[in-house]
Motif scaffolding. Structure first.
Motif, PDB file in Angstrom:
ATOM      1  N   ASN A 257      44.962  45.431  42.906  1.00 12.28           N
ATOM      2  CA  ASN A 257      44.361  45.832  44.698  1.00 12.28           C
ATOM      3  C   ASN A 257      43.556  44.538  44.909  1.00 12.28           C
ATOM      4  O   ASN A 257      43.083  44.393  44.510  1.00 12.28           O
ATOM      5  CB  ASN A 257      43.215  46.889  44.138  1.00 12.28           C
ATOM      6  N   PRO A 258      44.278  44.111  46.142  1.00 12.37           N
ATOM      7  CA  PRO A 258      43.680  43.095  46.999  1.00 12.37           C
ATOM      8  C   PRO A 258      42.425  43.162  47.060  1.00 12.37           C
ATOM      9  O   PRO A 258      41.258  42.327  47.449  1.00 12.37           O
ATOM     10  CB  PRO A 258      45.256  42.931  48.509  1.00 12.37           C
ATOM     11  N   ASP A 259      41.443  43.943  47.511  1.00 12.77           N
ATOM     12  CA  ASP A 259      40.075  44.533  47.421  1.00 12.77           C
ATOM     13  C   ASP A 259      39.520  43.621  46.514  1.00 12.77           C
ATOM     14  O   ASP A 259      38.552  43.563  46.983  1.00 12.77           O
ATOM     15  CB  ASP A 259      39.847  45.764  47.614  1.00 12.77           C
ATOM     16  N   LYS A 260      40.298  43.431  45.161  1.00 16.57           N
ATOM     17  CA  LYS A 260      39.432  43.220  44.130  1.00 16.57           C
ATOM     18  C   LYS A 260      39.256  41.904  43.536  1.00 16.57           C
ATOM     19  O   LYS A 260      38.560  41.284  42.856  1.00 16.57           O
ATOM     20  CB  LYS A 260      39.921  44.247  43.291  1.00 16.57           C
ATOM     21  N   LEU A 261      40.420  40.976  44.634  1.00 15.70           N
ATOM     22  CA  LEU A 261      40.276  40.198  44.085  1.00 15.70           C
ATOM     23  C   LEU A 261      39.447  39.051  43.919  1.00 15.70           C
ATOM     24  O   LEU A 261      39.082  38.302  43.282  1.00 15.70           O
ATOM     25  CB  LEU A 261      41.802  39.067  45.334  1.00 15.70           C
ATOM     26  N   SER A 262      38.237  39.455  45.220  1.00 15.62           N
ATOM     27  CA  SER A 262      36.728  38.910  45.044  1.00 15.62           C
ATOM     28  C   SER A 262      35.949  39.184  44.077  1.00 15.62           C
ATOM     29  O   SER A 262      35.106  38.329  43.755  1.00 15.62           O
ATOM     30  CB  SER A 262      36.186  39.067  46.775  1.00 15.62           C
ATOM     31  N   ASN A 263      36.036  39.561  42.726  1.00 13.99           N
ATOM     32  CA  ASN A 263      35.485  40.103  42.000  1.00 13.99           C
ATOM     33  C   ASN A 263      34.875  39.344  41.335  1.00 13.99           C
ATOM     34  O   ASN A 263      36.300  38.253  40.851  1.00 13.99           O
ATOM     35  CB  ASN A 263      35.878  41.576  41.369  1.00 13.99           C
ATOM     36  N   THR A 264      33.959  39.210  40.702  1.00 12.43           N
ATOM     37  CA  THR A 264      33.870  37.792  39.915  1.00 12.43           C
ATOM     38  C   THR A 264      33.527  37.877  38.111  1.00 12.43           C
ATOM     39  O   THR A 264      32.785  39.078  37.937  1.00 12.43           O
ATOM     40  CB  THR A 264      32.347  37.018  39.747  1.00 12.43           C
TER      41      THR A 264
ATOM     42  N   LEU B  52      31.322  40.620  35.866  1.00  6.51           N
ATOM     43  CA  LEU B  52      31.254  40.576  34.455  1.00  6.51           C
ATOM     44  C   LEU B  52      31.027  39.995  33.870  1.00  6.51           C
ATOM     45  O   LEU B  52      30.541  38.155  34.413  1.00  6.51           O
ATOM     46  CB  LEU B  52      32.612  41.338  34.254  1.00  6.51           C
ATOM     47  N   GLN B  53      30.284  39.146  32.440  1.00 10.71           N
ATOM     48  CA  GLN B  53      30.158  38.398  31.763  1.00 10.71           C
ATOM     49  C   GLN B  53      31.047  38.549  30.297  1.00 10.71           C
ATOM     50  O   GLN B  53      31.146  39.638  29.757  1.00 10.71           O
ATOM     51  CB  GLN B  53      28.435  38.583  30.928  1.00 10.71           C
ATOM     52  N   LEU B  54      32.376  37.612  30.960  1.00 11.00           N
ATOM     53  CA  LEU B  54      33.746  38.339  29.551  1.00 11.00           C
ATOM     54  C   LEU B  54      33.223  36.466  28.526  1.00 11.00           C
ATOM     55  O   LEU B  54      32.806  35.271  29.127  1.00 11.00           O
ATOM     56  CB  LEU B  54      34.397  38.078  30.425  1.00 11.00           C
ATOM     57  N   PRO B  55      33.760  36.950  26.721  1.00  8.32           N
ATOM     58  CA  PRO B  55      33.649  35.376  26.246  1.00  8.32           C
ATOM     59  C   PRO B  55      34.683  34.676  26.338  1.00  8.32           C
ATOM     60  O   PRO B  55      36.058  35.118  27.233  1.00  8.32           O
ATOM     61  CB  PRO B  55      34.339  36.391  24.499  1.00  8.32           C
ATOM     62  N   GLY B  56      34.557  33.663  25.830  1.00  6.68           N
ATOM     63  CA  GLY B  56      35.810  32.829  25.847  1.00  6.68           C
ATOM     64  C   GLY B  56      36.230  32.855  24.576  1.00  6.68           C
ATOM     65  O   GLY B  56      35.954  34.192  23.695  1.00  6.68           O
TER      66      GLY B  56
ATOM     67  N   LEU C 237      38.607  36.892  40.880  1.00  8.32           N
ATOM     68  CA  LEU C 237      40.264  37.201  39.910  1.00  8.32           C
ATOM     69  C   LEU C 237      40.865  36.572  40.236  1.00  8.32           C
ATOM     70  O   LEU C 237      42.025  35.656  39.774  1.00  8.32           O
ATOM     71  CB  LEU C 237      39.750  38.756  39.933  1.00  8.32           C
ATOM     72  N   LYS C 238      40.685  36.535  41.872  1.00  8.27           N
ATOM     73  CA  LYS C 238      42.053  35.852  42.758  1.00  8.27           C
ATOM     74  C   LYS C 238      42.111  34.167  41.879  1.00  8.27           C
ATOM     75  O   LYS C 238      42.836  33.754  41.504  1.00  8.27           O
ATOM     76  CB  LYS C 238      41.326  35.171  44.142  1.00  8.27           C
ATOM     77  N   PHE C 239      40.892  33.687  41.780  1.00  5.25           N
ATOM     78  CA  PHE C 239      40.920  32.052  41.144  1.00  5.25           C
ATOM     79  C   PHE C 239      41.360  32.347  39.405  1.00  5.25           C
ATOM     80  O   PHE C 239      42.107  30.934  39.361  1.00  5.25           O
ATOM     81  CB  PHE C 239      39.341  31.414  41.134  1.00  5.25           C
ATOM     82  N   ILE C 240      40.959  33.649  39.142  1.00 10.06           N
ATOM     83  CA  ILE C 240      41.672  33.626  37.486  1.00 10.06           C
ATOM     84  C   ILE C 240      42.884  33.648  37.512  1.00 10.06           C
ATOM     85  O   ILE C 240      43.514  32.889  36.427  1.00 10.06           O
ATOM     86  CB  ILE C 240      41.066  34.570  37.281  1.00 10.06           C
ATOM     87  N   VAL C 241      43.640  35.113  38.379  1.00  5.42           N
ATOM     88  CA  VAL C 241      45.042  34.781  38.442  1.00  5.42           C
ATOM     89  C   VAL C 241      45.791  33.466  38.832  1.00  5.42           C
ATOM     90  O   VAL C 241      46.706  32.748  38.066  1.00  5.42           O
ATOM     91  CB  VAL C 241      45.454  35.680  39.457  1.00  5.42           C
ATOM     92  N   GLU C 242      45.341  32.892  39.561  1.00  6.01           N
ATOM     93  CA  GLU C 242      46.583  31.603  40.106  1.00  6.01           C
ATOM     94  C   GLU C 242      45.722  30.547  39.006  1.00  6.01           C
ATOM     95  O   GLU C 242      46.691  29.694  38.916  1.00  6.01           O
ATOM     96  CB  GLU C 242      45.133  30.488  41.034  1.00  6.01           C
TER      97      GLU C 242
ATOM     98  N   VAL D  54      42.146  43.042  33.962  1.00  9.01           N
ATOM     99  CA  VAL D  54      42.311  44.224  33.857  1.00  9.01           C
ATOM    100  C   VAL D  54      40.713  44.424  33.810  1.00  9.01           C
ATOM    101  O   VAL D  54      39.879  45.560  35.289  1.00  9.01           O
ATOM    102  CB  VAL D  54      43.219  45.175  32.712  1.00  9.01           C
ATOM    103  N   ARG D  55      39.504  44.238  33.329  1.00  7.89           N
ATOM    104  CA  ARG D  55      38.665  44.648  33.543  1.00  7.89           C
ATOM    105  C   ARG D  55      37.491  44.505  35.216  1.00  7.89           C
ATOM    106  O   ARG D  55      37.212  45.001  35.868  1.00  7.89           O
ATOM    107  CB  ARG D  55      38.159  44.095  32.577  1.00  7.89           C
ATOM    108  N   MET D  56      38.639  42.827  35.725  1.00  8.67           N
ATOM    109  CA  MET D  56      37.584  42.449  36.492  1.00  8.67           C
ATOM    110  C   MET D  56      38.121  43.026  37.545  1.00  8.67           C
ATOM    111  O   MET D  56      37.408  43.153  38.769  1.00  8.67           O
ATOM    112  CB  MET D  56      38.580  40.940  36.769  1.00  8.67           C
ATOM    113  N   GLN D  57      39.038  43.757  37.128  1.00 10.46           N
ATOM    114  CA  GLN D  57      39.654  45.646  38.509  1.00 10.46           C
ATOM    115  C   GLN D  57      38.491  46.550  38.038  1.00 10.46           C
ATOM    116  O   GLN D  57      38.409  47.363  39.397  1.00 10.46           O
ATOM    117  CB  GLN D  57      41.130  45.303  38.675  1.00 10.46           C
ATOM    118  N   LEU D  58      38.179  46.317  37.072  1.00  9.33           N
ATOM    119  CA  LEU D  58      36.824  47.848  36.890  1.00  9.33           C
ATOM    120  C   LEU D  58      35.758  48.064  37.433  1.00  9.33           C
ATOM    121  O   LEU D  58      35.114  48.680  37.926  1.00  9.33           O
ATOM    122  CB  LEU D  58      37.797  48.548  35.580  1.00  9.33           C
TER     123      LEU D  58
END
Length: 150
Positions: free
Chosen positions: A111-118, A68-72, A129-134, A60-64
């Motif tokens: 949104n396919p346009d958001k798949l390249s968000n990092t 981003l810097q996210l915790p593990g 985002l694409k990598f994380i989903v896969e 969700v956050r990666m589409q918004l």
């Protein structure tokens, strides 16, 4: 057509087939640890619930936002603290299934346009985002293969 359609379709297939297989195991079989330092089937499935919870916010956050810097999260301690071996097997299966059905919905709506968000998770390298989903689907299938021994 979505660039991750094949991944989502595979995820959908796994969600359709897996619960029936999981219900084939008894409560005792699901709770049995193969070795003192190895997770039981319940603990593996609990880990997959934790993975769903932690990745959900990433999806969700990666589409918004981008970059981003996210915790593990400490997977072993999450499993330890939640004591998945004390949860009823059928309840755990239903929780895993419900959470992942929601993630399936989220995937179809990306949104396919958001798949390249990092995002950078913990101290790792940036990932799309694409990598994380896969990777989520690959990780899920890996652990389900550990549980389900055909």
């Amino acid at each position: 057509m979505s660039p991750i359609k094949s991944t989502i379709t595979e995820f959908e297939r796994v969600l359709d087939e897996t619960p029936k297989k999981l219900f084939d195991y008894s409560e005792d079989e699901a709770a049995k640890k193969p070795a003192p330092d190895k997770w039981s089937k319940k603990e593996i499935l609990g880990h997959l619930v934790d993975s769903a919870a932690n990745n959900h916010q990433r999806f969700v956050r990666m589409q918004l936002e981008n970059n981003l810097q996210l915790p593990g999260y400490d997977t072993d301690n999450w499993v330890l603290v939640q004591q998945y071996n004390t949860v009823a097997w059928d309840e755990l299966i239903r929780l895993w299934e419900a959470y992942n059905l929601h993630l399936l919905h989220v995937f179809w709506k990306i949104n396919p346009d958001k798949l390249s968000n990092t995002a950078t998770i913990a101290a790792g390298n940036p990932m799309t985002l694409k990598f994380i989903v896969e990777d989520y689907v690959t990780h899920l299938k890996h652990h389900l293969d550990e549980i389900i021994k055909d």
